[in-house]
Design an enzyme around this catalytic site. Structure first.
Site, PDB file in Angstrom:
ATOM      1  N   VAL A  63       0.862  -1.188   0.000  1.00 44.76           N
ATOM      2  CA  VAL A  63       0.000   0.000   0.000  1.00 44.76           C
ATOM      3  C   VAL A  63       0.898   1.236   0.000  1.00 44.76           C
ATOM      4  CG1 VAL A  63      -1.645   1.329   1.391  1.00 44.76           C
ATOM      5  CG2 VAL A  63      -1.919  -1.147   1.138  1.00 44.76           C
ATOM      6  N   GLU A 159      18.771  -9.229  24.055  1.00 45.66           N
ATOM      7  CA  GLU A 159      18.567 -10.639  23.676  1.00 45.66           C
ATOM      8  C   GLU A 159      19.597 -11.082  22.632  1.00 45.66           C
ATOM      9  OE1 GLU A 159      14.319 -10.770  22.734  1.00 45.66           O
ATOM     10  OE2 GLU A 159      13.915 -11.450  24.783  1.00 45.66           O
ATOM     11  N   ASP A 288       1.770  -0.724  16.221  1.00 47.83           N
ATOM     12  CA  ASP A 288       2.941   0.152  16.340  1.00 47.83           C
ATOM     13  C   ASP A 288       2.776   1.496  15.648  1.00 47.83           C
ATOM     14  OD1 ASP A 288       4.215  -1.794  17.725  1.00 47.83           O
ATOM     15  OD2 ASP A 288       5.756  -2.220  16.222  1.00 47.83           O
ATOM     16  N   ALA A 303       3.844  -6.295  20.937  1.00 47.40           N
ATOM     17  CA  ALA A 303       2.921  -7.191  20.237  1.00 47.40           C
ATOM     18  C   ALA A 303       1.562  -7.281  20.933  1.00 47.40           C
ATOM     19  CB  ALA A 303       3.561  -8.570  20.129  1.00 47.40           C
ATOM     20  N   GLN A 304       1.574  -7.299  22.275  1.00 46.51           N
ATOM     21  CA  GLN A 304       0.296  -7.428  22.990  1.00 46.51           C
ATOM     22  C   GLN A 304      -0.640  -6.270  22.680  1.00 46.51           C
ATOM     23  OE1 GLN A 304       0.492  -8.010  27.273  1.00 46.51           O
ATOM     24  NE2 GLN A 304       2.680  -8.257  27.043  1.00 46.51           N
TER      25      GLN A 304
HETATM   26  C1  FAD Z   1      13.348  -7.624  16.731  1.00 44.67           C
HETATM   27  C2  FAD Z   1      12.039  -7.331  17.436  1.00 44.67           C
HETATM   28  C3  FAD Z   1      11.762  -7.947  18.654  1.00 44.67           C
HETATM   29  C4  FAD Z   1      10.563  -7.716  19.315  1.00 44.67           C
HETATM   30  N1  FAD Z   1      10.316  -8.347  20.501  1.00 44.67           N
HETATM   31  C5  FAD Z   1       9.136  -8.165  21.115  1.00 44.67           C
HETATM   32  C6  FAD Z   1       8.806  -8.877  22.303  1.00 44.67           C
HETATM   33  O1  FAD Z   1       9.608  -9.662  22.805  1.00 44.67           O
HETATM   34  N2  FAD Z   1       7.589  -8.661  22.876  1.00 44.67           N
HETATM   35  C7  FAD Z   1       6.666  -7.793  22.330  1.00 44.67           C
HETATM   36  O2  FAD Z   1       5.572  -7.660  22.861  1.00 44.67           O
HETATM   37  N3  FAD Z   1       6.954  -7.105  21.226  1.00 44.67           N
HETATM   38  C8  FAD Z   1       8.150  -7.261  20.597  1.00 44.67           C
HETATM   39  N4  FAD Z   1       8.440  -6.576  19.446  1.00 44.67           N
HETATM   40  C9  FAD Z   1       7.458  -5.588  18.958  1.00 44.67           C
HETATM   41  C10 FAD Z   1       6.325  -6.280  18.236  1.00 44.67           C
HETATM   42  O3  FAD Z   1       6.839  -7.212  17.320  1.00 44.67           O
HETATM   43  C11 FAD Z   1       5.500  -5.236  17.546  1.00 44.67           C
HETATM   44  O4  FAD Z   1       5.016  -4.341  18.529  1.00 44.67           O
HETATM   45  C12 FAD Z   1       4.317  -5.827  16.800  1.00 44.67           C
HETATM   46  O5  FAD Z   1       4.742  -6.727  15.806  1.00 44.67           O
HETATM   47  C13 FAD Z   1       3.516  -4.712  16.179  1.00 44.67           C
HETATM   48  O6  FAD Z   1       2.509  -5.260  15.402  1.00 44.67           O
HETATM   49  P1  FAD Z   1       1.925  -4.443  14.176  1.00 44.67           P
HETATM   50  O7  FAD Z   1       0.820  -5.297  13.634  1.00 44.67           O
HETATM   51  O8  FAD Z   1       1.641  -3.057  14.567  1.00 44.67           O
HETATM   52  O9  FAD Z   1       3.128  -4.358  13.137  1.00 44.67           O
HETATM   53  P2  FAD Z   1       3.978  -5.516  12.459  1.00 44.67           P
HETATM   54  O10 FAD Z   1       3.958  -6.752  13.258  1.00 44.67           O
HETATM   55  O11 FAD Z   1       5.291  -4.887  12.144  1.00 44.67           O
HETATM   56  O12 FAD Z   1       3.189  -5.814  11.128  1.00 44.67           O
HETATM   57  C14 FAD Z   1       3.103  -4.858  10.093  1.00 44.67           C
HETATM   58  C15 FAD Z   1       2.724  -5.611   8.834  1.00 44.67           C
HETATM   59  O13 FAD Z   1       2.381  -4.671   7.857  1.00 44.67           O
HETATM   60  C16 FAD Z   1       3.045  -4.996   6.654  1.00 44.67           C
HETATM   61  N5  FAD Z   1       3.238  -3.733   5.951  1.00 44.67           N
HETATM   62  C17 FAD Z   1       3.952  -2.666   6.374  1.00 44.67           C
HETATM   63  N6  FAD Z   1       3.867  -1.664   5.490  1.00 44.67           N
HETATM   64  C18 FAD Z   1       3.075  -2.121   4.489  1.00 44.67           C
HETATM   65  C19 FAD Z   1       2.606  -1.540   3.275  1.00 44.67           C
HETATM   66  N7  FAD Z   1       2.940  -0.302   2.930  1.00 44.67           N
HETATM   67  N8  FAD Z   1       1.820  -2.287   2.477  1.00 44.67           N
HETATM   68  C20 FAD Z   1       1.476  -3.557   2.816  1.00 44.67           C
HETATM   69  N9  FAD Z   1       1.888  -4.149   3.937  1.00 44.67           N
HETATM   70  C21 FAD Z   1       2.665  -3.426   4.775  1.00 44.67           C
HETATM   71  C22 FAD Z   1       4.318  -5.687   7.057  1.00 44.67           C
HETATM   72  O14 FAD Z   1       4.781  -6.540   6.025  1.00 44.67           O
HETATM   73  C23 FAD Z   1       3.857  -6.455   8.288  1.00 44.67           C
HETATM   74  O15 FAD Z   1       3.381  -7.740   7.955  1.00 44.67           O
HETATM   75  C24 FAD Z   1       9.619  -6.807  18.755  1.00 44.67           C
HETATM   76  C25 FAD Z   1       9.904  -6.180  17.538  1.00 44.67           C
HETATM   77  C26 FAD Z   1      11.096  -6.438  16.879  1.00 44.67           C
HETATM   78  C27 FAD Z   1      11.388  -5.770  15.565  1.00 44.67           C
END
Ligand code: FAD
Length: 441
Positions: A63, A159, A288, A303-304
Site C-alpha cells: 500500500v 537478547e 505500532d 505485540a500485545q
Molecule cells: C526484533 C524485534 C523484537 C521484538 N520483541 C518483542 C517482544 O519480545 N515482545 C513484544 O511484545 N513485542 C516485541 N516486538 C514488537 C512487536 O513485534 C511489535 O510491537 C508488533 O509486531 C507490532 O505489530 P503491528 O501489527 O503493529 O506491526 P507488524 O507486526 O510490524 O506488522 C506490520 C505488517 O504490515 C506490513 N506492511 C507494512 N507496510 C506495508 C505496506 N505499505 N503495504 C502492505 N503491507 C505493509 C508488514 O509486512 C507487516 O506484515 C519486537 C519487535 C522487533 C522488531
C-alpha cells in the site's frame, strides 16, 4: 491478523493486504539472526493461516496511499501498479521501520532487525566474520573481525547480545582451528544509563549483571557518535569492528502521511479511544503505527498492544455491521514484559511480580511458544530449543546469499504519496485485484 480473525464471522468481504506473504513473529527474530531458528520457524504464510476463513481474501501488495475521501487504498504488486482497492472500513496496521535518529548514513554499516530478510542478512554477517577471521593469516586483523557491536540495549539488543555470547561459547567453540571463537568481543552500547529501560531498575540491573557474566561489555551513558566501515566511535573512543548491528530506534510506517492526520512526535497516528481516526469513524489505526494514551502514558509498541487493538477494531466493525451498540473505549491489558538473557535466564515483570532466572526463562519459553502462529511451528521450535539447550548446537548456521537474477527481481516499490488511481508505471498493469470474482476497483 488479529483484526482479520475477529472478522471471521462478519457478513463482509475481508481483504488482508500485506507486502509480504507471511505473518512474522518478531520477538524471535533475534534467534534467526543468531542461527538458533530457521526463518520458516517464526513465519507462516498468511494464506495458510486464514485458509479456512472463507470471507477473507489475501492480497500480496504494497500500500502506498490512502484516499480517505473516496474510500480506497492504492496498492502495487509485482505486475500491477497503483491499483485502487475500495473499502467501507479500513484498518491500518503497518507497523514500524528502523530509525537511525537522523543518521541514515549509519544504515549501510549497521543493519537493523525488523524482518526475516534483515535477520538472515545479520546471520550472514556474523557467520561470515568468523569465516574471514579463520582464513586471515594476519592475526592483528582478528580483533576487529571478531568484535561485534550492538547499538541499543532495549530487549532486542539485550537478547541478541546474550544469544551471541552463548553462541561463541558453545556452538562455535570447537569448530575453528586458527581462531578461538570464545575470544570474540561483544559490545552493547546505549546512551541510557541502564539496559532494558522499560523495565524496573532491579530487573535492568539483573539483566546487566547476567550479560557481563556472559562476557558482554556493556557500555552505557553514551550513544554512538559515528558508525563507518571500521566500526563505531563511542564517547570519542573508536571500537574497531566489522559487524555493527542496529538495535536502537524505530519509526512508524508512513500511515500518518497517507492519511494526512495528526501524529505524535514519533510520527504515529493519534487515534481516538475507539482507535478510529478523528473525523473518520470508518478508518482505524492499530499497533505500532498508532498513538494512544492510557492513564496519561502512551501505550508501548509491543505485540500485545497490537494484537489487542487489532481484535478490538475487528470486533467493533463486526458489531457495527450487526447493528450492535458501540463498545467501551479500548483498554490495554498489560500482561507484563519479558526478555531473555542467554541460556536458561530471563527477566520477567508482570504487575507486582518481578523475577529473573530459570523460572522466568521457562515462563518466557511457554508464552512465546503459545504465540507462534501455527501448531507445527510450536512443535518445531520446542524441539529445536530442547536440542540447542542440551547440545549447544544451532539449527540454522548457514550463510545464504540470495542472488536474484535480473529477471527474477520484483519491480521496485513505486514510492509513497497520494496518487491518481490507474496511473501506470511502464510495463506494469493497473487492472484491479479481484475478490470472489468481484473487482475491487
Ligand atoms: C526484533 C524485534 C523484537 C521484538 N520483541 C518483542 C517482544 O519480545 N515482545 C513484544 O511484545 N513485542 C516485541 N516486538 C514488537 C512487536 O513485534 C511489535 O510491537 C508488533 O509486531 C507490532 O505489530 P503491528 O501489527 O503493529 O506491526 P507488524 O507486526 O510490524 O506488522 C506490520 C505488517 O504490515 C506490513 N506492511 C507494512 N507496510 C506495508 C505496506 N505499505 N503495504 C502492505 N503491507 C505493509 C508488514 O509486512 C507487516 O506484515 C519486537 C519487535 C522487533 C522488531
Amino acid at each position: 491478523m488479529a483484526a482479520a480473525k475477529a472478522l471471521r464471522r462478519t457478513p463482509a468481504d475481508v481483504i488482508l493486504i500485506d507486502r509480504t506473504n507471511h505473518h512474522l513473529f518478531q520477538p524471535l527474530l533475534y534467534q534467526v539472526a543468531t542461527s538458533e531458528l530457521a526463518p520458516g520457524q517464526i513465519g507462516s504464510p498468511i494464506r495458510g493461516i486464514l485458509r479456512n476463513q472463507k470471507n477473507t481474501t489475501v492480497v500480496l501488495g504494497e500500500v502506498t496511499a490512502v484516499n480517505k475521501e473516496q474510500h480506497y487504498v492504492v496498492a502495487s504488486s509485482a505486475d500491477r501498479a497503483e491499483v485502487p482497492i475500495r473499502y467501507d472500513y479500513l484498518i491500518l496496521a503497518t507497523g514500524q521501520r528502523h530509525s537511525y535518529f537522523g543518521h541514515d548514513e549509519f544504515e549501510r554499516f549497521a543493519p537493523g532487525l525488523k524482518n526475516l530478510a534483515d535477520a538472515v542478512a545479520i546471520r550472514n554477517r556474523i557467520l561470515q566474520a568468523f569465516e574471514q577471521a579463520e582464513a586471515e593469516e594476519d592475526t592483528s586483523r582478528h580483533r576487529d573481525l571478531l568484535t561485534f557491536v550492538l547499538v541499543g540495549a532495549g530487549p532486542t539488543g539485550v537478547e541478541m547480545a546474550g544469544a551471541l555470547a552463548v553462541m561463541v561459547q558453545t556452538t562455535l567453540r570447537s569448530d575453528f582451528r586458527r581462531i578461538n571463537p570464545q575470544s570474540a568481543r561483544i559490545v552493547l552500547v546505549d546512551m541510557a544509563n541502564r539496559v532494558l529501560g522499560a523495565f524496573a531498575e532491579d530487573i535492568s540491573a539483573a539483566a546487566k549483571r547476567r550479560l557481563e557474566r556472559l562476557g558482554v561489555e556493556v557500555r552505557l551513558g553514551h550513544g554512538v557518535d559515528k558508525i563507518d566501515e571500521d566500526g563505531v566511535i563511542v564517547a570519542g573512543e573508536r571500537i574497531a569492528s566489522k559487524t555493527v548491528i542496529w538495535t536502537a530506534g524505530v519509526a512508524p510506517s508512513p500511515a500518518g502521511k497517507w492519511l494526512a492526520v495528526e501524529t505524535d512526535r514519533a510520527g504515529r497516528v493519534k487515534v481516538q479511544p475507539n482507535l478510529a481516526v478523528p473525523g473518520h469513524p470508518e478508518i482505524f489505526v492499530v499497533g505500532d503505527t498508532a498513538s494512544l494514551q492510557q492513564d496519561g502514558k502512551p501505550l508501548p509498541g509491543v505485540a500485545q498492544v497490537a494484537m489487542q487493538q487489532g481484535r478490538y477494531a475487528g470486533k467493533l466493525i463486526h458489531g457495527r455491521i450487526a447493528g450492535k451498540p458501540a463498545p467501551r473505549p479500548f483498554r490495554y491489558f498489560d500482561k507484563g514484559n519479558m526478555a531473555v538473557v542467554g541460556k536458561g535466564f530471563a527477566v520477567l515483570q508482570s504487575g507486582p511480580i518481578r523475577t529473573s532466572g530459570l523460572v522466568a526463562w521457562l515462563a518466557w519459553a511457554a508464552i512465546h511458544l503459545e504465540f507462534l502462529a501455527q501448531s507445527s511451528l510450536r512443535v518445531s521450535v520446542f524441539v529445536q530449543w530442547v536440542w540447542t539447550y542440551l547440545t549447544g548446537q544451532r539449527g540454522s548456521r548457514l550463510i545464504v546469499n540470495h542472488h536474484a537474477s535480473a529477471n527474477d527481481r520484483a519491480p521496485q516499490s513505486v514510492g509513497s504519496g497520494t496518487r491518481t488511481p490507474g496511473h501506470a508505471v511502464a510495463g506494469q498493469r493497473t487492472e484491479s485485484f479481484a475478490v470472489n470474482g468481484k473487482s475491487l476497483k
